[in-house]
Design a protein around this motif. Structure first.
Motif, PDB file in Angstrom:
ATOM      1  N   ASN A   1     -35.449 -29.927 -10.976  1.00 15.31           N
ATOM      2  CA  ASN A   1     -35.585 -28.910  -9.934  1.00 15.31           C
ATOM      3  C   ASN A   1     -35.374 -29.433  -8.532  1.00 15.31           C
ATOM      4  O   ASN A   1     -35.953 -28.962  -7.570  1.00 15.31           O
ATOM      5  CB  ASN A   1     -36.965 -28.268 -10.025  1.00 15.31           C
ATOM      6  N   GLN A   2     -34.544 -30.415  -8.438  1.00 17.93           N
ATOM      7  CA  GLN A   2     -34.337 -31.027  -7.134  1.00 17.93           C
ATOM      8  C   GLN A   2     -33.322 -30.242  -6.321  1.00 17.93           C
ATOM      9  O   GLN A   2     -32.184 -30.667  -6.171  1.00 17.93           O
ATOM     10  CB  GLN A   2     -33.817 -32.448  -7.314  1.00 17.93           C
ATOM     11  N   VAL A   3     -33.744 -29.127  -5.807  1.00 13.26           N
ATOM     12  CA  VAL A   3     -32.789 -28.337  -5.034  1.00 13.26           C
ATOM     13  C   VAL A   3     -32.325 -29.105  -3.797  1.00 13.26           C
ATOM     14  O   VAL A   3     -31.182 -29.007  -3.381  1.00 13.26           O
ATOM     15  CB  VAL A   3     -33.356 -26.951  -4.660  1.00 13.26           C
ATOM     16  N   LEU A   4     -33.207 -29.906  -3.246  1.00 14.91           N
ATOM     17  CA  LEU A   4     -32.812 -30.655  -2.055  1.00 14.91           C
ATOM     18  C   LEU A   4     -31.785 -31.725  -2.393  1.00 14.91           C
ATOM     19  O   LEU A   4     -30.844 -31.972  -1.641  1.00 14.91           O
ATOM     20  CB  LEU A   4     -34.042 -31.282  -1.386  1.00 14.91           C
TER      21      LEU A   4
ATOM     22  N   MET B   1     -47.283 -28.375  -2.111  1.00 13.89           N
ATOM     23  CA  MET B   1     -47.074 -27.510  -0.967  1.00 13.89           C
ATOM     24  C   MET B   1     -46.135 -26.366  -1.309  1.00 13.89           C
ATOM     25  O   MET B   1     -46.480 -25.204  -1.189  1.00 13.89           O
ATOM     26  CB  MET B   1     -46.509 -28.327   0.187  1.00 13.89           C
ATOM     27  N   ASN B   2     -44.966 -26.715  -1.752  1.00  8.75           N
ATOM     28  CA  ASN B   2     -44.004 -25.669  -2.078  1.00  8.75           C
ATOM     29  C   ASN B   2     -44.061 -25.327  -3.563  1.00  8.75           C
ATOM     30  O   ASN B   2     -43.628 -26.080  -4.408  1.00  8.75           O
ATOM     31  CB  ASN B   2     -42.599 -26.152  -1.712  1.00  8.75           C
TER      32      ASN B   2
ATOM     33  N   GLU C   1     -38.531 -16.915  -7.227  1.00 15.33           N
ATOM     34  CA  GLU C   1     -38.002 -18.268  -7.074  1.00 15.33           C
ATOM     35  C   GLU C   1     -36.664 -18.257  -6.372  1.00 15.33           C
ATOM     36  O   GLU C   1     -36.383 -19.088  -5.523  1.00 15.33           O
ATOM     37  CB  GLU C   1     -37.799 -18.897  -8.455  1.00 15.33           C
ATOM     38  N   LYS C   2     -35.848 -17.287  -6.756  1.00  9.87           N
ATOM     39  CA  LYS C   2     -34.514 -17.143  -6.198  1.00  9.87           C
ATOM     40  C   LYS C   2     -34.592 -17.080  -4.671  1.00  9.87           C
ATOM     41  O   LYS C   2     -33.858 -17.735  -3.971  1.00  9.87           O
ATOM     42  CB  LYS C   2     -33.934 -15.838  -6.714  1.00  9.87           C
ATOM     43  N   GLU C   3     -35.525 -16.309  -4.200  1.00 11.11           N
ATOM     44  CA  GLU C   3     -35.653 -16.158  -2.750  1.00 11.11           C
ATOM     45  C   GLU C   3     -36.088 -17.454  -2.076  1.00 11.11           C
ATOM     46  O   GLU C   3     -35.580 -17.814  -1.036  1.00 11.11           O
ATOM     47  CB  GLU C   3     -36.641 -15.039  -2.422  1.00 11.11           C
ATOM     48  N   SER C   4     -36.997 -18.170  -2.706  1.00  9.19           N
ATOM     49  CA  SER C   4     -37.431 -19.385  -2.026  1.00  9.19           C
ATOM     50  C   SER C   4     -36.312 -20.431  -2.007  1.00  9.19           C
ATOM     51  O   SER C   4     -36.160 -21.148  -1.038  1.00  9.19           O
ATOM     52  CB  SER C   4     -38.703 -19.937  -2.650  1.00  9.19           C
ATOM     53  N   TYR C   5     -35.524 -20.504  -3.062  1.00  8.78           N
ATOM     54  CA  TYR C   5     -34.378 -21.408  -3.031  1.00  8.78           C
ATOM     55  C   TYR C   5     -33.358 -20.955  -1.997  1.00  8.78           C
ATOM     56  O   TYR C   5     -32.795 -21.756  -1.262  1.00  8.78           O
ATOM     57  CB  TYR C   5     -33.706 -21.499  -4.401  1.00  8.78           C
ATOM     58  N   ALA C   6     -33.155 -19.642  -1.954  1.00 10.77           N
ATOM     59  CA  ALA C   6     -32.201 -19.104  -0.995  1.00 10.77           C
ATOM     60  C   ALA C   6     -32.585 -19.476   0.434  1.00 10.77           C
ATOM     61  O   ALA C   6     -31.738 -19.830   1.252  1.00 10.77           O
ATOM     62  CB  ALA C   6     -32.110 -17.589  -1.152  1.00 10.77           C
ATOM     63  N   ASP C   7     -33.872 -19.424   0.696  1.00 11.58           N
ATOM     64  CA  ASP C   7     -34.333 -19.789   2.036  1.00 11.58           C
ATOM     65  C   ASP C   7     -34.019 -21.241   2.365  1.00 11.58           C
ATOM     66  O   ASP C   7     -33.598 -21.563   3.466  1.00 11.58           O
ATOM     67  CB  ASP C   7     -35.852 -19.576   2.148  1.00 11.58           C
ATOM     68  N   ILE C   8     -34.249 -22.100   1.392  1.00 10.85           N
ATOM     69  CA  ILE C   8     -33.972 -23.521   1.616  1.00 10.85           C
ATOM     70  C   ILE C   8     -32.478 -23.723   1.871  1.00 10.85           C
ATOM     71  O   ILE C   8     -32.071 -24.441   2.776  1.00 10.85           O
ATOM     72  CB  ILE C   8     -34.421 -24.364   0.406  1.00 10.85           C
TER      73      ILE C   8
ATOM     74  N   SER D   1     -38.134 -38.576  -0.154  1.00 17.00           N
ATOM     75  CA  SER D   1     -39.122 -37.501  -0.257  1.00 17.00           C
ATOM     76  C   SER D   1     -38.497 -36.189   0.204  1.00 17.00           C
ATOM     77  O   SER D   1     -37.428 -36.176   0.818  1.00 17.00           O
ATOM     78  CB  SER D   1     -40.330 -37.829   0.632  1.00 17.00           C
ATOM     79  N   LYS D   2     -39.186 -35.112  -0.071  1.00 16.70           N
ATOM     80  CA  LYS D   2     -38.678 -33.805   0.368  1.00 16.70           C
ATOM     81  C   LYS D   2     -38.503 -33.769   1.881  1.00 16.70           C
ATOM     82  O   LYS D   2     -37.544 -33.212   2.398  1.00 16.70           O
ATOM     83  CB  LYS D   2     -39.610 -32.697  -0.097  1.00 16.70           C
ATOM     84  N   LEU D   3     -39.469 -34.371   2.585  1.00 11.60           N
ATOM     85  CA  LEU D   3     -39.367 -34.385   4.046  1.00 11.60           C
ATOM     86  C   LEU D   3     -38.162 -35.181   4.531  1.00 11.60           C
ATOM     87  O   LEU D   3     -37.467 -34.782   5.463  1.00 11.60           O
ATOM     88  CB  LEU D   3     -40.645 -34.978   4.659  1.00 11.60           C
ATOM     89  N   GLU D   4     -37.917 -36.321   3.871  1.00 12.27           N
ATOM     90  CA  GLU D   4     -36.743 -37.111   4.255  1.00 12.27           C
ATOM     91  C   GLU D   4     -35.451 -36.345   4.002  1.00 12.27           C
ATOM     92  O   GLU D   4     -34.538 -36.357   4.820  1.00 12.27           O
ATOM     93  CB  GLU D   4     -36.709 -38.423   3.456  1.00 12.27           C
ATOM     94  N   TYR D   5     -35.370 -35.714   2.832  1.00 10.71           N
ATOM     95  CA  TYR D   5     -34.200 -34.885   2.554  1.00 10.71           C
ATOM     96  C   TYR D   5     -34.012 -33.824   3.640  1.00 10.71           C
ATOM     97  O   TYR D   5     -32.942 -33.662   4.194  1.00 10.71           O
ATOM     98  CB  TYR D   5     -34.362 -34.169   1.207  1.00 10.71           C
ATOM     99  N   GLU D   6     -35.079 -33.114   3.883  1.00 15.40           N
ATOM    100  CA  GLU D   6     -34.997 -31.963   4.785  1.00 15.40           C
ATOM    101  C   GLU D   6     -34.663 -32.359   6.223  1.00 15.40           C
ATOM    102  O   GLU D   6     -33.839 -31.742   6.876  1.00 15.40           O
ATOM    103  CB  GLU D   6     -36.345 -31.214   4.814  1.00 15.40           C
TER     104      GLU D   6
END
Ligand SMILES: [Zn+2]
Length: 191
Positions: A61-64, A1-2, A35-42, A168-173
């Motif tokens: 790459n686990q930004v979360l 997805m992402n 990439e920078k922008e998408s991380y910044a958004d998160i 999961s990403k959803l759980e993190y988020e």
């Protein structure tokens, strides 16, 4: 997805960096503007400044996970600064800024659940966390004092048995990051 997660997987190893486990601070990466922008958004979504993006990507790459760690480490440091004001291993007086979030069962061997376990991670001075090979003796003694006899042993036992899967990403988020952020902000109110 992402897409940004997959993109980072493909990067050569030496271009990756690692966040400092203790402080959540760190490291520069070479990344594309996209990439920078998408991380910044998160990051912004979770209340953090976009410029932290390079500090918070952490392993695969686990930004979360990095964002979770950012709040978790501060929660641990603030919790122990307020409660004890000293390093768990050497008992030296340590203030919030000097305190690091140090693992008892180390990151490399602990598995996922011990990585972010609030009993396995405690406020520790830089010297003990980074350089002192013997720090675990004092650490274990104080674990037992703070959380009850046998706590250290129990954590060590868990490292052999624990096979908890990473959230999961959803759980993190949706659950984990908001939860730890709220816990940290709650502590800040009692400052
Ligand atoms: Zn210490």
């Amino acid at each position: 997805m992402n897409r940004c997660y997959e993109l980072r997987e493909a990067r050569p190893k030496e271009e990756r960096g690692t966040a400092d486990l203790s402080t959540g601070n760190v490291i520069s990466y070479a990344v594309s503007q996209k990439e920078k922008e998408s991380y910044a958004d998160i990051l912004r979504r979770h209340g953090l400044e976009a410029k932290l993006y390079s500090a918070l990507r952490w392993k695969k790459n686990q930004v979360l996970r990095g964002i979770y760690w950012w709040y978790f480490a501060r929660y641990i440091r603030m919790r122990d600064y307020q409660k004890y004001g000293k390093c768990i291993s050497c008992n030296r007086q340590t203030d919030f800024e000097q305190m690091q979030a140090g693992h008892f069962v180390p990151v490399a061997t602990g598995g996922f659940s011990l990585l972010l376990d609030p009993t396995n991670v405690n406020g520790e001075c830089e010297g003990c966390n980074g350089f002192d090979e013997m720090h675990l003796r004092g650490y274990e003694r104080n674990l037992d004092i703070r959380y009850g006899a046998g706590t250290g042993e129990e954590l060590v036992r868990r490292k052999h048995q624990d096979s908890m899967k990473e959230w999961s990403k959803l759980e993190y988020e949706n659950i984990k990051i908001p939860e730890i952020r709220a816990q940290y902000e709650e502590l800040l109110k009692t400052q």
